[in-house]
Write a protein that holds these residues in place. Structure first.
Motif, PDB file in Angstrom:
ATOM      1  N   GLY A 150      92.883 -14.114 -85.252  1.00 33.10           N
ATOM      2  CA  GLY A 150      91.640 -14.418 -84.736  1.00 33.10           C
ATOM      3  C   GLY A 150      90.508 -13.941 -85.364  1.00 33.10           C
ATOM      4  O   GLY A 150      89.306 -14.411 -85.452  1.00 33.10           O
ATOM      5  N   ARG A 151      90.759 -12.631 -85.797  1.00 37.06           N
ATOM      6  CA  ARG A 151      89.740 -11.801 -86.654  1.00 37.06           C
ATOM      7  C   ARG A 151      89.407 -12.473 -87.990  1.00 37.06           C
ATOM      8  O   ARG A 151      88.134 -12.613 -88.197  1.00 37.06           O
ATOM      9  N   THR A 152      90.654 -13.382 -88.679  1.00 36.67           N
ATOM     10  CA  THR A 152      90.067 -14.021 -89.716  1.00 36.67           C
ATOM     11  C   THR A 152      89.345 -15.256 -89.313  1.00 36.67           C
ATOM     12  O   THR A 152      88.325 -15.628 -90.070  1.00 36.67           O
ATOM     13  N   VAL A 153      89.643 -16.023 -88.083  1.00 35.73           N
ATOM     14  CA  VAL A 153      88.839 -17.073 -87.734  1.00 35.73           C
ATOM     15  C   VAL A 153      87.411 -16.510 -87.547  1.00 35.73           C
ATOM     16  O   VAL A 153      86.297 -17.302 -88.047  1.00 35.73           O
ATOM     17  N   LEU A 154      87.265 -15.354 -86.918  1.00 33.70           N
ATOM     18  CA  LEU A 154      85.886 -15.030 -86.592  1.00 33.70           C
ATOM     19  C   LEU A 154      85.026 -14.754 -87.733  1.00 33.70           C
ATOM     20  O   LEU A 154      83.777 -15.295 -88.104  1.00 33.70           O
ATOM     21  N   PHE A 155      85.613 -14.096 -88.849  1.00 31.87           N
ATOM     22  CA  PHE A 155      85.174 -13.748 -90.218  1.00 31.87           C
ATOM     23  C   PHE A 155      84.708 -15.014 -90.823  1.00 31.87           C
ATOM     24  O   PHE A 155      83.613 -14.998 -91.435  1.00 31.87           O
ATOM     25  N   LEU A 156      85.704 -16.093 -90.852  1.00 30.64           N
ATOM     26  CA  LEU A 156      85.264 -17.382 -91.296  1.00 30.64           C
ATOM     27  C   LEU A 156      84.138 -17.810 -91.005  1.00 30.64           C
ATOM     28  O   LEU A 156      83.261 -18.462 -91.677  1.00 30.64           O
ATOM     29  N   THR A 157      84.098 -18.137 -89.443  1.00 33.57           N
ATOM     30  CA  THR A 157      82.964 -18.646 -89.093  1.00 33.57           C
ATOM     31  C   THR A 157      81.599 -17.834 -89.126  1.00 33.57           C
ATOM     32  O   THR A 157      80.834 -18.758 -89.552  1.00 33.57           O
ATOM     33  N   ILE A 158      81.726 -16.552 -89.132  1.00 32.21           N
ATOM     34  CA  ILE A 158      80.327 -15.957 -89.314  1.00 32.21           C
ATOM     35  C   ILE A 158      79.812 -15.962 -90.965  1.00 32.21           C
ATOM     36  O   ILE A 158      78.649 -16.565 -91.156  1.00 32.21           O
ATOM     37  N   VAL A 160      87.665 -17.996 -98.158  1.00 29.64           N
ATOM     38  CA  VAL A 160      87.383 -16.773 -97.099  1.00 29.64           C
ATOM     39  C   VAL A 160      88.490 -16.907 -96.414  1.00 29.64           C
ATOM     40  O   VAL A 160      89.115 -15.738 -96.015  1.00 29.64           O
ATOM     41  N   ALA A 161      89.409 -18.125 -96.084  1.00 31.10           N
ATOM     42  CA  ALA A 161      90.512 -17.702 -95.281  1.00 31.10           C
ATOM     43  C   ALA A 161      91.528 -16.797 -96.045  1.00 31.10           C
ATOM     44  O   ALA A 161      92.631 -16.376 -95.706  1.00 31.10           O
ATOM     45  N   ARG A 162      91.536 -16.925 -97.380  1.00 31.56           N
ATOM     46  CA  ARG A 162      92.440 -15.953 -98.047  1.00 31.56           C
ATOM     47  C   ARG A 162      91.553 -14.460 -98.811  1.00 31.56           C
ATOM     48  O   ARG A 162      92.046 -14.170 -99.615  1.00 31.56           O
ATOM     49  N   ALA A 163      90.772 -14.128 -97.943  1.00 29.81           N
ATOM     50  CA  ALA A 163      89.728 -13.139 -98.282  1.00 29.81           C
ATOM     51  C   ALA A 163      90.856 -11.743 -98.198  1.00 29.81           C
ATOM     52  O   ALA A 163      91.579 -11.582 -97.399  1.00 29.81           O
ATOM     53  N   TYR A 164      90.927 -11.145 -99.287  1.00 30.78           N
ATOM     54  CA  TYR A 164      91.745 -10.017 -99.498  1.00 30.78           C
ATOM     55  C   TYR A 164      91.213  -8.948-100.209  1.00 30.78           C
ATOM     56  O   TYR A 164      90.891  -7.680 -99.896  1.00 30.78           O
ATOM     57  N   ASP A 165      90.382  -9.167-101.509  1.00 38.16           N
ATOM     58  CA  ASP A 165      90.170  -8.377-102.234  1.00 38.16           C
ATOM     59  C   ASP A 165      89.093  -7.486-101.790  1.00 38.16           C
ATOM     60  O   ASP A 165      89.301  -6.104-101.728  1.00 38.16           O
ATOM     61  N   ILE A 166      87.907  -7.915-101.583  1.00 39.35           N
ATOM     62  CA  ILE A 166      86.816  -7.071-100.881  1.00 39.35           C
ATOM     63  C   ILE A 166      87.250  -6.341 -99.770  1.00 39.35           C
ATOM     64  O   ILE A 166      87.122  -5.015 -99.505  1.00 39.35           O
ATOM     65  N   VAL A 167      87.955  -6.919 -98.810  1.00 36.29           N
ATOM     66  CA  VAL A 167      88.403  -6.202 -97.617  1.00 36.29           C
ATOM     67  C   VAL A 167      89.216  -4.820 -97.977  1.00 36.29           C
ATOM     68  O   VAL A 167      89.113  -3.912 -97.646  1.00 36.29           O
ATOM     69  N   GLN A 168      90.360  -5.177 -98.800  1.00 36.77           N
ATOM     70  CA  GLN A 168      91.236  -4.190 -99.254  1.00 36.77           C
ATOM     71  C   GLN A 168      90.677  -3.201 -99.915  1.00 36.77           C
ATOM     72  O   GLN A 168      90.798  -1.994 -99.680  1.00 36.77           O
ATOM     73  N   ILE A 169      89.511  -3.338-100.742  1.00 32.61           N
ATOM     74  CA  ILE A 169      88.866  -2.156-101.571  1.00 32.61           C
ATOM     75  C   ILE A 169      87.959  -1.397-100.546  1.00 32.61           C
ATOM     76  O   ILE A 169      87.919  -0.158-100.461  1.00 32.61           O
ATOM     77  N   TRP A 208      95.490 -11.735 -94.798  1.00 29.00           N
ATOM     78  CA  TRP A 208      95.778 -11.467 -95.941  1.00 29.00           C
ATOM     79  C   TRP A 208      96.301  -9.957 -96.162  1.00 29.00           C
ATOM     80  O   TRP A 208      96.892  -9.405 -96.751  1.00 29.00           O
ATOM     81  N   THR A 209      95.369  -9.256 -95.612  1.00 25.86           N
ATOM     82  CA  THR A 209      95.603  -7.646 -95.719  1.00 25.86           C
ATOM     83  C   THR A 209      96.842  -7.421 -95.082  1.00 25.86           C
ATOM     84  O   THR A 209      97.739  -6.657 -95.403  1.00 25.86           O
ATOM     85  N   LEU A 210      96.954  -8.029 -93.847  1.00 29.11           N
ATOM     86  CA  LEU A 210      98.139  -7.690 -92.816  1.00 29.11           C
ATOM     87  C   LEU A 210      99.479  -8.350 -93.692  1.00 29.11           C
ATOM     88  O   LEU A 210     100.493  -7.501 -93.712  1.00 29.11           O
ATOM     89  N   MET A 211      99.383  -9.567 -94.244  1.00 24.09           N
ATOM     90  CA  MET A 211     100.547 -10.162 -95.124  1.00 24.09           C
ATOM     91  C   MET A 211     100.844  -8.897 -96.355  1.00 24.09           C
ATOM     92  O   MET A 211     101.847  -8.688 -96.475  1.00 24.09           O
ATOM     93  N   SER A 212      99.847  -8.566 -96.843  1.00 20.95           N
ATOM     94  CA  SER A 212     100.238  -7.645 -98.247  1.00 20.95           C
ATOM     95  C   SER A 212     100.748  -6.276 -97.818  1.00 20.95           C
ATOM     96  O   SER A 212     101.660  -5.856 -98.355  1.00 20.95           O
ATOM     97  N   GLY A 259     102.665 -15.890 -93.742  1.00 20.39           N
ATOM     98  CA  GLY A 259     101.848 -16.824 -94.881  1.00 20.39           C
ATOM     99  C   GLY A 259     101.888 -18.376 -94.461  1.00 20.39           C
ATOM    100  O   GLY A 259     100.892 -19.152 -94.138  1.00 20.39           O
ATOM    101  N   TYR A 260     103.026 -18.867 -94.123  1.00 13.53           N
ATOM    102  CA  TYR A 260     103.271 -20.136 -93.563  1.00 13.53           C
ATOM    103  C   TYR A 260     102.674 -20.485 -92.292  1.00 13.53           C
ATOM    104  O   TYR A 260     102.123 -21.519 -92.140  1.00 13.53           O
ATOM    105  N   VAL A 261     102.482 -19.313 -91.489  1.00 17.24           N
ATOM    106  CA  VAL A 261     101.763 -19.638 -89.992  1.00 17.24           C
ATOM    107  C   VAL A 261     100.514 -19.789 -90.385  1.00 17.24           C
ATOM    108  O   VAL A 261      99.699 -20.610 -89.835  1.00 17.24           O
ATOM    109  N   SER A 262      99.882 -18.974 -91.304  1.00 11.73           N
ATOM    110  CA  SER A 262      98.340 -18.783 -91.551  1.00 11.73           C
ATOM    111  C   SER A 262      97.713 -20.087 -92.555  1.00 11.73           C
ATOM    112  O   SER A 262      96.631 -20.397 -92.422  1.00 11.73           O
ATOM    113  N   ILE A 263      98.857 -20.760 -93.165  1.00 11.63           N
ATOM    114  CA  ILE A 263      98.574 -21.898 -93.820  1.00 11.63           C
ATOM    115  C   ILE A 263      98.061 -23.168 -93.109  1.00 11.63           C
ATOM    116  O   ILE A 263      96.791 -23.807 -93.449  1.00 11.63           O
ATOM    117  N   ILE A 264      98.736 -22.770 -91.927  1.00 13.48           N
ATOM    118  CA  ILE A 264      98.204 -24.074 -90.859  1.00 13.48           C
ATOM    119  C   ILE A 264      96.932 -23.698 -90.551  1.00 13.48           C
ATOM    120  O   ILE A 264      95.999 -24.848 -90.684  1.00 13.48           O
TER     121      ILE A 264
END
Lengths: 364, 297
Positions: free
Chosen positions: B70-78, B225-234, B248-252, B268-273
């Motif tokens: 949900g947070r990813t969808v929100l992040f993506l939208t904003i 954005v859906a695979r946003a990882y690096d900025i968030v991770q850092i 992606w942070t959850l997955m990693s 990963g496969y669920v989020s690819i959807i």
């Protein structure tokens, strides 16, 4: 009543002056054509009337109201562009009704006006198509329809036919003329094609290098050009011009050893030794026996044919006079071979004499 | 004895098949397979144990996963909407620039040239609550508290969005600017004559023409954005307490920190959807917009 008045209108692009103080009065309901070679300022003038270009000096009034600083939308004009400028994402119906929709007209009024314009221009079967699905001629009609719908005070046409093929152009020319007869609005029309100017205009404004050269009815421009530019630009084929020198008071010695009498109209206006340009149209130089018998001054010349252009009802004969190509016209033509020498009749009273130094017509 | 020869078409396609198999097919099949096993990186033998849809069932009933989703969808939208608005604004202004536009265009693209990791570090510093630039500025202006930019859940989300938008708005700006350059001038003039105010011209003429360009940018950026990882991770590492956890942070974390690769692959496969849905949506919109301005076909 919608007259358009331009007084001392100037347009500068940086340091270059494109239009040099034009004065022009266009009457209500008049069809005026601005014509001239490319770069003569005719389109700029039209765009200034439309409000798409700012004017650098002078005054433009539409219907008695000075519009210098009004944006296009407040001038109650409509314009047809060279590239049609249709809205690509709208259907024909939406294109036609767009200006009324913007003006917040009510839906029934829009439908009525659109339907009426579509009827006038024969667009009713195309109403739901997009511009991409239309041919060039159809797009042009939509562009005209869009202009009519608003019933503007003035129609502006910017070379509307130059993207059409020759046949369609002739056809649309007739439609534009019919349209003017039907709606009767003031029209300002820009073209570089003198045939369009001749056939459409009530009055022609001939321009060159940002100046008006001559204003008049098509026949005035054709029959009494004010200078050599007007003489060669209007009329097809262009007027024949041969350099010459006045000898005595009655003779002009032309380049190439020919000589012609000074036409009686200008006799007394030229002086001995004056350098002139002698001009006449192909229609006024005809082989003896092939001309329409006409009263008036005539002069006989013997010329050798270098090329012929048979056009059916007439043949254009090309001869060479001291390096100048001179065209003559043969009505009821017979086959002519290059190299043949023929006797020609020159209608002297239809000839023009221009001063060689100033290029201005010498006229009594 | 005749040797059997492989069919010619197969031989000719073989190099391509080998490359695609090595690069795409094998990882794909392997990861798909492992999502049906309790595969742990630390115990390779677990790869051979088949657990069926256990991982998927676990994910679908996992609140943490859905929160990240949900947070990813929100992040993506904003992020997409902000970038669109800012990019559109920048492009429209750039289009008016008559002098030095080329240099300006290059400067505009600078943020895209930085590695996202570096952008992350930079903003981590800027938003640091003790020594960060933002708090320093606020304090020198008389605001007497240190805002916990990267610690408070909402503020942290804001900070990440800010960094992401800063870095990637040029994508929108450049694509929309390209659209503006390609736009024919005549209809704009016709609209002026037809009585449009500048705002009406934009609304009825310019915007419909730009829509295909906007949707292309949307598609590209939604995948990004859906695979946003690096900025968030850092910047936050998904924290504090998972408040900025994205897919992606959850997955990693699941895959590499907890070593539960089978489970991470299933995520990963669920989020690819999600990505597929966004892509389909934007492509539909794109072809509709193209058809509208007569570009389709």
């Amino acid at each position: 009543m919608t007259e358009v008045n331009l007084s001392n209108v100037i347009k500068d692009y940086g340091k270059t002056r494109a239009v040099h103080g034009i004065d022009l009065g266009i009457e209500d309901g008049e069809f005026v054509v601005l014509v001239g070679p490319s770069g003569c300022g005719k389109s700029t003038t039209l765009r200034m009337i439309a409000g798409l270009e700012d004017i650098s000096g002078g005054e433009i009034a539409i219907g008695g109201r000075v519009v210098n600083d009004l944006p296009p939308r407040e001038r109650n004009i409509s314009m047809v562009f060279q590239n049609y400028a249709l809205y690509p994402h709208m259907t024909v119906r939406e294109n036609l009704g767009f200006s009324l929709k913007i003006a917040k007209a009510d839906q029934t009024a829009i439908t009525k006006a659109v339907d009426e314009a579509a009827g006038i221009l024969g667009l009713r079967d195309l109403m739901d198509r997009k511009p991409a699905e239309l041919s060039g001629g159809q797009r042009q009609r939509v562009a005209m329809g869009r202009a009519i719908v608003r019933s503007p005070d003035v129609f502006l046409f910017d070379e509307p036919l130059s993207n059409l093929d020759a046949k369609l152009r002739t056809q649309m020319r007739v439609e534009i003329k019919k349209l003017h007869q039907k709606v009767g609005n003031t029209i300002v029309y820009v073209t570089h094609d003198q045939v369009e100017a001749m056939t459409l205009a009530d009055r022609i404004v001939l321009m060159r290098d940002g100046h008006i050269v001559q204003v008049g009815t098509p026949l005035e421009l054709f029959n009494t050009p004010v200078n050599t530019f007007a003489a060669t630009f209007i009329g097809s084929p262009p007027m024949n011009l041969i350099d010459g020198v006045v000898s005595g008071s009655n003779t002009i010695n032309l380049a190439g050893g020919l000589s012609v009498p000074v036409p009686s109209r200008v006799r007394g206006l030229v002086r001995d030794g004056q350098k002139v340009c002698f001009g006449f149209r192909a229609d006024n130089l005809m082989p003896v026996g092939h001309s329409v018998e006409e009263e008036g001054e005539k002069h006989e010349l013997e010329l050798t044919i270098s090329l012929t252009e048979p056009l059916g009802t007439e043949t254009l004969l090309f001869t060479d006079v001291a390096g100048n190509e001179v065209q003559a016209k043969m009505l009821n033509p017979r086959p002519v071979r290059p190299g043949e020498t023929m006797k020609f009749q020159l209608m002297l009273d239809k000839c023009h004499v221009f001063d060689a130094a100033s290029s201005e017509a010498i006229r009594g | 004895m005749t040797r059997r020869r492989l069919p010619e078409w197969f031989v000719l396609l073989l190099p391509a098949i080998v490359v695609i198999a090595a690069v795409v097919l094998i990882p794909l099949v392997f990861s798909l397979y492992s999502s049906f096993t309790p595969y742990k990186l630390t115990r390779p033998a677990t790869l051979w144990k088949w657990v069926g849809t256990y991982n998927y069932e676990k994910i679908l009933s996992d609140g943490k996963f859905w929160a990240a989703f949900g947070r990813t969808v929100l992040f993506l939208t904003i992020v997409l909407n902000l970038e669109l608005l800012l990019g559109l604004g920048i492009a429209l202004m750039m289009n008016k620039v008559t002098w030095g536009q080329r240099s300006l265009r290059t400067i505009l693209m600078f943020p895209m040239m930085f590695s996202p990791i570096l952008v992350g570090f930079q903003f981590k510093f800027i938003f640091n609550d003790n020594i960060g630039l933002v708090n320093n500025v606020l304090q020198s202006m008389g605001y007497n508290a240190a805002l916990p930019w990267l610690v408070d859940g909402k503020l942290a989300m804001f900070s990440i969005i800010f960094a992401e938008v800063w870095m990637s708005t040029p994508v929108f700006a450049i694509l929309i600017l390209a659209g503006l350059f390609a736009m024919p001038r005549d209809p704009l003039e016709a609209a002026k004559v037809d009585g449009c105010t500048p705002i009406q011209t934009f609304r009825h003429i310019t915007l419909p023409f730009l829509m295909p360009f906007i949707y292309i940018a949307m598609t590209i950026r939604s995948l990004d954005v859906a695979r946003a990882y690096d900025i968030v991770q850092i910047m936050t590492g998904g924290g504090p307490a998972r408040r900025t956890e994205l897919l992606w942070t959850l997955m990693s974390r699941t895959g590499y920190v907890d070593s539960r690769m089978g489970l991470a692959n299933a995520m990963g496969y669920v989020s690819i959807i999600l990505s597929i849905l966004f892509t389909i949506y934007f492509f539909r919109k794109l072809s509709a917009a193209r058809a509208q301005i007569g570009m389709a076909g």
